[in-house]
Design an enzyme around this catalytic site. Structure first.
Site, short mmCIF file in Angstrom:
data_model
loop_
_atom_site.label_atom_id
_atom_site.label_comp_id
_atom_site.label_asym_id
_atom_site.label_seq_id
_atom_site.Cartn_x
_atom_site.Cartn_y
_atom_site.Cartn_z
N ASN A 97 85.12 -11.98 -22.03
CA ASN A 97 84.90 -10.72 -22.72
C ASN A 97 86.19 -10.04 -23.18
O ASN A 97 86.16 -9.16 -24.02
CB ASN A 97 84.12 -9.76 -21.82
CG ASN A 97 84.65 -9.72 -20.41
OD1 ASN A 97 84.63 -10.73 -19.70
ND2 ASN A 97 85.15 -8.58 -20.00
N CYS A 130 93.90 2.08 -18.82
CA CYS A 130 94.41 3.46 -18.85
C CYS A 130 93.46 4.43 -18.15
O CYS A 130 93.81 5.56 -17.90
CB CYS A 130 94.65 3.91 -20.29
SG CYS A 130 93.32 3.49 -21.40
N ALA A 168 73.07 -7.89 -17.36
CA ALA A 168 73.76 -9.08 -16.86
C ALA A 168 74.43 -8.86 -15.51
O ALA A 168 74.63 -9.81 -14.76
CB ALA A 168 74.79 -9.55 -17.88
N THR A 169 74.77 -7.63 -15.19
CA THR A 169 75.32 -7.37 -13.85
C THR A 169 74.28 -7.78 -12.82
O THR A 169 74.57 -8.51 -11.85
CB THR A 169 75.71 -5.89 -13.69
OG1 THR A 169 76.74 -5.59 -14.64
CG2 THR A 169 76.20 -5.60 -12.28
N SER A 192 72.59 -10.45 -21.69
CA SER A 192 72.41 -9.01 -21.69
C SER A 192 72.00 -8.51 -23.07
O SER A 192 72.50 -9.01 -24.09
CB SER A 192 73.72 -8.34 -21.27
OG SER A 192 73.60 -6.94 -21.35
N THR A 229 58.24 -3.04 -12.13
CA THR A 229 57.51 -2.93 -13.39
C THR A 229 58.45 -3.25 -14.56
O THR A 229 59.57 -2.74 -14.61
CB THR A 229 56.95 -1.51 -13.55
OG1 THR A 229 56.05 -1.28 -12.46
CG2 THR A 229 56.22 -1.33 -14.88
N HIS A 289 72.49 -5.41 -24.56
CA HIS A 289 73.34 -4.51 -25.35
C HIS A 289 74.59 -5.17 -25.91
O HIS A 289 75.35 -4.53 -26.64
CB HIS A 289 73.68 -3.25 -24.55
CG HIS A 289 74.68 -3.42 -23.45
ND1 HIS A 289 75.98 -3.03 -23.57
CD2 HIS A 289 74.56 -3.92 -22.20
CE1 HIS A 289 76.63 -3.27 -22.44
NE2 HIS A 289 75.78 -3.82 -21.59
N GLN A 328 78.72 -13.05 -23.49
CA GLN A 328 79.48 -12.95 -24.75
C GLN A 328 79.19 -14.12 -25.69
O GLN A 328 79.61 -14.09 -26.85
CB GLN A 328 80.99 -12.88 -24.45
CG GLN A 328 81.41 -11.66 -23.65
CD GLN A 328 81.33 -10.36 -24.45
OE1 GLN A 328 81.28 -10.37 -25.68
NE2 GLN A 328 81.31 -9.25 -23.75
C1 LIG Z 1 79.08 -6.80 -20.40
C2 LIG Z 1 79.25 -7.98 -19.54
C3 LIG Z 1 78.57 -8.09 -18.32
C4 LIG Z 1 77.71 -6.99 -17.77
O1 LIG Z 1 76.52 -6.85 -18.50
P1 LIG Z 1 75.59 -5.56 -18.33
O2 LIG Z 1 74.34 -5.93 -19.02
O3 LIG Z 1 76.33 -4.45 -18.99
O4 LIG Z 1 75.41 -5.33 -16.87
C5 LIG Z 1 78.74 -9.24 -17.59
N1 LIG Z 1 79.51 -10.24 -18.03
C6 LIG Z 1 80.18 -10.18 -19.20
C7 LIG Z 1 81.01 -11.34 -19.63
C8 LIG Z 1 80.07 -9.04 -19.99
O5 LIG Z 1 80.75 -8.99 -21.14
#
Ligand SMILES: *Cc1c(COP(=O)(O)O)cnc(C)c1O
Length: 417
Positions: free
Chosen positions: A166, A341, A86-87, A214, A255, A216, A194
């Site tokens: 998030n 932290c 998602a980044t 995303s 790819t 993960h 999210q």
């Molecule tokens: C985790 C997260 C991202 C980044 O996603 P990645 O796949 O880890 O790059 C972007 N936006 C939100 C709201 C997220 O929680």
């Protein structure tokens, strides 16, 4: 610390450490792993190889994943562009739209509690000569529609507002935002990382033009994500930020990560079929955690609107407790805190500060992120442990004693030394 704190008994079936940080990442669902495995071994083809069965097999698997993802968000398969996460999706959406529609205007609207992948991309756009408006949020963490209406001008090309936050789990009024954007002929992108797979998302009903997701965060693999790009009403154009072989309709060369994509597809399929049941289970566990904490502790503060809220999120501040000590006291539980932290600055979370919370309240906050594999027994352990640690720490805290006696700590004149 360990001499002061007693250990609550470990309930049957609970293994330590407990993972309750599912907004940061989620474990891979075993069913997803199962689906991915052949694509690391004998099904290793390049999905762009058109001349043999290895390529066709990979392409077929990618096409299925595209269907599975599209179905979860009410899109069509052709509207799904694969990315590394998602980044990248957020970068591609904002930079790609900014570049493509530069002649129409240079104004972008976002809001202050976005993920850094949106905020830092917007900062980059400012360096490139774009104007960016960062809308504030109210004490609940929601943007005000009137602020958005006022921010729009004749140079506005893009509104990018996250679906669900998030840190505090707050769900923005996406349907209303989409409707307004479409009325004004402005493109609407949402970082829905999210939300997708957790709550219903429909790109047509909600007038979403571009959407980031995303793998993960939905029990799929890391390093794979997607960008939904609307193909009609309107047909959205995105300037590629990665040049090469012209993959993904020319929007994102490279790819394809076939095993990752297959996993993302399966993760979406499971989410679509099990979302309603899972959300009910998560809400029940979340509310159980909340009630236990609320009925045993005073001076606690819920962060973010609980009315517009993700099922698995609970963000709570334990006032008059030092955030670092609290985290250390519960180090057999994986959660996140509102105090960064890891950074040298000890700056509290910018999301919590945007709600208007003082540094002390922000610093003492915990984000509980419940997920698919958490159990009620774990919730009970976590609640008991947090209650125990907070009570012990407060016994040592003169501030808590003063607050309990009704002294307004904000009005106390502390002696300089
Ligand atoms: C985790 C997260 C991202 C980044 O996603 P990645 O796949 O880890 O790059 C972007 N936006 C939100 C709201 C997220 O929680």
């Amino acid at each position: 610390m360990s001499t002061v704190l007693s250990e609550p008994k470990l309930p049957a079936g609970v293994k330590l450490p407990i993972y309750m940080d599912n907004h940061a990442t989620t474990p891979l669902d075993p069913r997803v792993l199962e689906t991915m495995l052949p694509f690391f071994t004998n099904k290793f083809g390049n999905a762009a190889s058109r001349n043999h069965s290895f390529g066709w097999e990979a392409e077929k698997a990618v096409d299925l994943a595209r269907e599975q993802i599209a179905k979860l968000i009410g899109a069509t398969a052709k509207e799904i562009i694969f990315t590394s996460g998602a980044t990248e999706s957020n970068n591609l959406a904002i930079k790609g739209i900014g570049e493509m529609y530069r002649e129409r205007g240079n104004h972008i609207i976002t809001q202050v509690t976005e993920h850094k992948a949106v905020l830092d991309t917007c900062k980059r756009m400012e360096k490139l000569g774009y104007r960016v408006t960062y809308l504030p949020v109210n004490a609940d963490g929601l943007i005000e529609m009137d602020d958005l209406k006022r921010a729009i001008d004749d140079k506005t090309i893009l509104v990018t507002i996250m679906f669900a936050n998030n840190e505090i789990g707050v769900i923005q009024p996406i349907e209303e935002i989409g409707k307004l954007c479409h009325e004004r002929g402005i493109l609407f992108h949402t970082d829905a990382v999210q939300a997708v797979g957790k709550i219903p998302v429909d790109v047509n009903a909600m007038n979403i033009d571009v959407l980031s997701l995303s793998g993960h965060k939905i029990y799929g693999p890391k390093g794979v994500g997607a960008l939904y790009v609307r193909r009609r009403n309107p047909r959205v154009q995105i300037a590629a930020q990665m040049d090469g072989g012209g993959h993904e309709r020319g929007m994102r060369s490279g790819t394809l990560n076939v095993p990752g994509i297959v996993g993302l597809g399966m993760a979406c399929e499971i989410a679509r079929l099990e979302m309603a049941e899972e959300a009910a289970k998560l809400i029940a566990m979340r509310d159980r955690l909340r009630k236990k904490l609320e009925s045993n502790l005073d001076f606690i503060h819920l962060n973010g609107s609980m009315e517009h809220h993700l099922p698995g999120n609970l963000n709570m501040s334990f006032i008059h407790v030092e955030g670092e000590s609290l985290l250390m006291g519960i180090n057999d539980i994986a959660v996140s805190s509102g105090s960064a932290c890891t950074s040298a600055t000890l700056e509290p979370s910018y999301v919590l500060k945007a709600l208007g919370l003082g540094d002390d309240v922000a610093h003492s906050s915990i984000r509980f992120g419940l997920g698919r594999f958490n159990t009620p027994a774990e919730v009970d352990y976590v609640a008991d442990k947090v209650i125990d640690v907070v009570q012990k720490l407060r016994e040592l805290s003169p501030l808590y004693e003063m607050a309990k006696e009704g002294i307004d700590l904000t009005k106390v004149q502390w002696q300089a030394h």
